[in-house]
Each structure stands twice: as C-alpha cells, then as structure tokens.
Design an enzyme around this catalytic site. Structure first.
Site, PDB file in Angstrom:
ATOM      1  N   HIS A 208      -9.537  -4.837   7.424  1.00  0.00           N
ATOM      2  CA  HIS A 208      -8.164  -4.200   7.524  1.00  0.00           C
ATOM      3  C   HIS A 208      -7.837  -4.528   5.928  1.00  0.00           C
ATOM      4  O   HIS A 208      -6.878  -4.113   5.302  1.00  0.00           O
ATOM      5  CB  HIS A 208      -7.211  -4.895   8.028  1.00  0.00           C
ATOM      6  CG  HIS A 208      -6.791  -6.689   7.737  1.00  0.00           C
ATOM      7  ND1 HIS A 208      -7.432  -7.580   7.475  1.00  0.00           N
ATOM      8  CD2 HIS A 208      -5.348  -6.815   7.525  1.00  0.00           C
ATOM      9  CE1 HIS A 208      -6.644  -8.625   7.158  1.00  0.00           C
ATOM     10  NE2 HIS A 208      -5.455  -8.118   7.116  1.00  0.00           N
TER      11      HIS A 208
ATOM     12  N   SER B  77      -9.039  -0.518  -3.907  1.00  0.00           N
ATOM     13  CA  SER B  77      -8.757  -0.406  -2.301  1.00  0.00           C
ATOM     14  C   SER B  77      -9.663   0.871  -2.005  1.00  0.00           C
ATOM     15  O   SER B  77     -10.056   1.571  -2.882  1.00  0.00           O
ATOM     16  CB  SER B  77      -7.417   0.080  -2.231  1.00  0.00           C
ATOM     17  OG  SER B  77      -6.460  -0.948  -2.459  1.00  0.00           O
TER      18      SER B  77
ATOM     19  N   HIS C 271       2.747  -7.572   1.839  1.00  0.00           N
ATOM     20  CA  HIS C 271       3.106  -6.099   1.736  1.00  0.00           C
ATOM     21  C   HIS C 271       3.353  -5.797   0.448  1.00  0.00           C
ATOM     22  O   HIS C 271       3.797  -6.553  -0.734  1.00  0.00           O
ATOM     23  CB  HIS C 271       4.209  -6.110   2.589  1.00  0.00           C
ATOM     24  CG  HIS C 271       3.938  -6.353   3.985  1.00  0.00           C
ATOM     25  ND1 HIS C 271       5.111  -6.645   4.989  1.00  0.00           N
ATOM     26  CD2 HIS C 271       3.070  -6.694   4.745  1.00  0.00           C
ATOM     27  CE1 HIS C 271       4.697  -6.985   6.125  1.00  0.00           C
ATOM     28  NE2 HIS C 271       3.264  -6.773   5.847  1.00  0.00           N
ATOM     29  N   PHE C 272       3.020  -4.221  -0.023  1.00  0.00           N
ATOM     30  CA  PHE C 272       3.132  -3.802  -1.218  1.00  0.00           C
ATOM     31  C   PHE C 272       3.292  -2.291  -1.283  1.00  0.00           C
ATOM     32  O   PHE C 272       3.112  -1.785  -0.236  1.00  0.00           O
ATOM     33  CB  PHE C 272       1.876  -4.233  -2.006  1.00  0.00           C
ATOM     34  CG  PHE C 272       0.388  -3.469  -1.435  1.00  0.00           C
ATOM     35  CD1 PHE C 272       0.159  -2.376  -2.005  1.00  0.00           C
ATOM     36  CD2 PHE C 272      -0.340  -4.275  -0.803  1.00  0.00           C
ATOM     37  CE1 PHE C 272      -0.799  -1.655  -1.233  1.00  0.00           C
ATOM     38  CE2 PHE C 272      -1.514  -3.673  -0.284  1.00  0.00           C
ATOM     39  CZ  PHE C 272      -1.853  -2.423  -0.573  1.00  0.00           C
TER      40      PHE C 272
ATOM     41  N   ALA D 202      -9.478  -7.076   2.230  1.00  0.00           N
ATOM     42  CA  ALA D 202     -10.518  -8.030   1.523  1.00  0.00           C
ATOM     43  C   ALA D 202     -10.492  -9.336   2.281  1.00  0.00           C
ATOM     44  O   ALA D 202     -11.421  -9.907   2.299  1.00  0.00           O
ATOM     45  CB  ALA D 202     -10.146  -8.228   0.049  1.00  0.00           C
TER      46      ALA D 202
END
Length: 412
Positions: free
Chosen positions: A337, A320, A168-169, A339
């Site tokens: 969803h 992205s 998560h980021f 890479a």
C-alpha cells in the site's frame, strides 16, 4: 518472494513474504505473522507485502483469507484508509516561473489547499453534505443495536472532506513526462478507529466466553460472520469504507476547484482532469480464492486484481506510482500500500532533525504546506523504505504505469 514453511515455527499454514530473505523483516513483524499462521481459520497461507512492518495485532502490509470469521484488528483502526489520484493536462513547466502575491504559483496552490481543507484534528464548523451518512440515517435499523457508535453518524457530517494527520497527505505531483496530478491519502477519520476498537473489545469478550484458543495478547480476537456481532461489525465496516471513499472524493473535488481557479487566473490555462482512481487499503471483503469464499483482510495492502488500477504512494518528497494489478493468486490479488516505515514515528523524530528534513525538501524543490513543522521528521522520506526497492520486490504483483514525484505536499 520467500516462504517460511510450517515446520520452522510449527504453524498451521506457511507464511509467504515478498522480500528476499528473513533478514529484511523485523522480528516483531515476523512474530505477528507467526501468530496469524497459527489461527485455525486461515485459508492457505499468510501473505506479507514488501512494505510490511509491525502493526497492532497483525502486520501492516499483511493479507490473510479467513474462513467464516472476521478480525477487527486485521482490518485496522483506520477502516477504509486509502488513496485517490486524478491526472491533469497541465505540465509543471507551464507553471514554473509564475509568481503571485503569495510566492510562486505552486506555493500559492499548496497554501490555498491548506487553508481550504481541514487537516490534523481540525474539522468543518458546519455540517457538510454526505450521501453516505444520509443513507445510513435512512437505514438506522442496521446500526441502532450498537448505540455507543450511533453518534459517529451525526459527527461524520463535520469531518467529511477533511484530511486528518499522521501519514495522510494531499500532494501535487508530476509524472516522468512532466504532467501534473493530484494525490490524496486519507481514510474514515475518527469513525474507523471507533468501530475497530468497539468490535475488537466485543470480540475479546466473546472469545473469552467461548474459551477461544486464540491468546488475548495476540490482539487477534475474531467474530464469526454468522453471529449477530459479526454481522454488526461488517455493517459498520462497510459504512466506514463508503464514508472514507466519499471523504477522499470530496477533498479531491475541492482541490480540483482550487487548482483550476488559480491556474486559469495566473497561467491563463484551462485545466482538464483525467480518470480518477479511488481505492482502499484497510478493509475486509468476501472473495473467492482457490475455490472457497473467504474473508480477505487487507491491512495496509492494496487489491491488485488482473488489470485493476491502483495507487501506491511513496514518502513525502519521494516517488509514488499508479499501477495495474497482475492478479497474483499467491498474494490473494494484492500488493503493497506504500513504501512501508523504516523508522517508527518516534524513531524518525529522534534520528532526523526538522532542519534536515526542511533542507532536503528544499533541495528537491518540494513545497511544504504544514501548520506546525516541529514533527515534520515523522513523515520524512528517510523514515520510509525506498519505494523503488519495494516496487522491485513486487514485480509479480503489479505493473507500474505512471511514476510520480512530489512537487508540493500538504500535511496535518
């Protein structure tokens, strides 16, 4: 895309994989896909996206349509995990060269986001507002049959608007024209895992009682959707989905406030925000495909109906994409969803050093906001597949409409 037909592994349905050949998929991932293709209730075929890799029970990057049943492990432990992206009218070059008392303006922004949005195992010290949880408390009769899960509702008030850890980021990104945007990857926090684990165990108990032909070691225990237990799982899953959506939205609102405040103060610019895209990539939903209403399970896969906008992240320090779905029926209108991992977290830590990752981010002019850096290699760009190669493999699933690179990243 290539197809593994039924005769090769004696499965009930084929497996369609959005890669060039079988050599590009790990053996354990293919084994899990074969297990899925053996299930008696699978509709048409099993689809694997180009970012696919081994998961728990079902491959991550996997999509199935099931008739009359739902499989908790085919949704996954982080129910509602997904993406949110908001573009801005500010260009990166308008911020460059501006220094503050806490470094460059981008460094200040990343540092202040890290201070204001709880990450990792951190949570809010006080209860936060949550329309989703308020509604759940008003409709408690829908949930009270599962008393072991009810405390999740009260606990959720302390976690809404928090990032979590792992992959998560929160990122500040720039598109190819230099315009900035905010991208966040997060899910339903502890709620999703608790719901998945509880109902996976319920499904195992019932499958044993029913003498189910699905082997327990496949970790694909199922719940018929017309049973009380199946209905209970669906209610809790939908609650976790709504909570994850709200969680991302709440973080985005906080980050937008901080960005707007600091850009006005240090750059003298008024920030305008464009259309926000908020989408899940771990969930199940009733959809109509090939003339039947089926439960489409997307585990690490994004819905990509024709004309639908979605977000596909790469890896930290990479690229992205914002995409538009092409509505490919063979993928049940889905796409990757992200890479997809090339190394496990442990494998990445063993292969790439902290110094190597920090140096790489510095060379790419990426500002990192992370409290402890000893595990930074887990999520480095080297640990993931090349996002551009993944996008090339799914040209028949989505159309890229915006390519973004990492400018600054906040991690748990």
């Amino acid at each position: 895309m290539f197809v593994i037909d039924n005769s090769k592994f004696h499965t009930k349905v084929p497996i369609k994989i959005w890669l060039e050949n079988q050599a590009q998929i790990e053996e354990s991932c293919l084994t899990q896909a074969v297990h899925l293709a053996e299930l008696p209730f699978i509709h048409k075929w099993v689809s694997l996206m180009p970012d696919t890799h081994t998961g728990k029970g079902m491959p991550i990057g996997g999509v199935i349509a099931a008739k009359g049943v739902i499989i908790p492990n085919a949704v996954g432990v982080d129910i509602g995990c997904g993406m949110i992206f908001t573009p801005m009218n500010i260009r990166l070059e308008q911020l460059q060269g501006i220094m503050t008392g806490n470094g460059s303006l981008v460094q200040l922004l990343i540092g202040d986001i890290l201070r204001n949005v709880p990450v990792g195992f951190n949570r809010h010290k006080k209860q936060q507002e949550s329309a989703v949880l308020d509604r759940a408390k008003e409709q408690m009769e829908l949930y009270e049959a599962n008393q072991a899960l009810v405390p999740l509702i009260e606990d959720g008030y302390f976690q809404v608007g928090t990032l979590g850890g792992g992959n998560h980021f929160i990122e500040l990104q720039a598109d190819e024209d230099g315009y900035l945007g905010i991208m966040i990857h997060s899910g339903s926090r502890h709620m999703g895992k608790a719901v998945c684990d509880f109902f996976h165990n319920e499904a195992r108990r019932l499958n044993t009682k029913w003498y189910s032909q699905v082997p327990d070691d496949y970790r694909l225990a199922f719940l018929p959707t017309d049973t009380e237990e199946g209905k209970q799982y669906i209610r809790w899953m939908k609650l976790a989905l709504d909570y994850a959506f709200e969680n991302r939205q709440r973080m985005m609102e906080r980050v937008m406030e901080l960005v707007e405040k600091h850009i006005r103060k240090y750059a003298g610019l008024d920030t305008e925000f464009g259309e926000t895209i908020n989408c899940h990539h771990n969930y199940a939903a009733i959809e109509n495909h090939y003339g039947e209403n089926v439960w489409v399970h997307r585990k690490g896969a994004t819905r990509a109906q024709k004309g639908e906008k979605a977000v596909i992240p790469g890896a930290m320090g990479s690229f992205s994409y914002v995409v538009e779905g092409l509505g490919n029926p063979e993928a049940f209108c889905s796409s990757s969803h992200g890479a997809g991992r090339a190394y496990s977290r442990k494998g990445a830590m063993e292969t790439f050093s902290v110094e190597q990752v920090i140096l790489d981010l510095r060379e790419r002019q990426v500002v990192l906001g992370k409290q402890k850096k000893n595990d930074v290699a887990e999520e480095c760009r080297f640990a993931y597949k090349d996002i551009d190669a993944v996008m090339e493999q799914q040209k028949d699933l989505v159309k890229p409409i915006r390519k973004l690179r990492t400018v600054g990243v906040v991690k748990g």
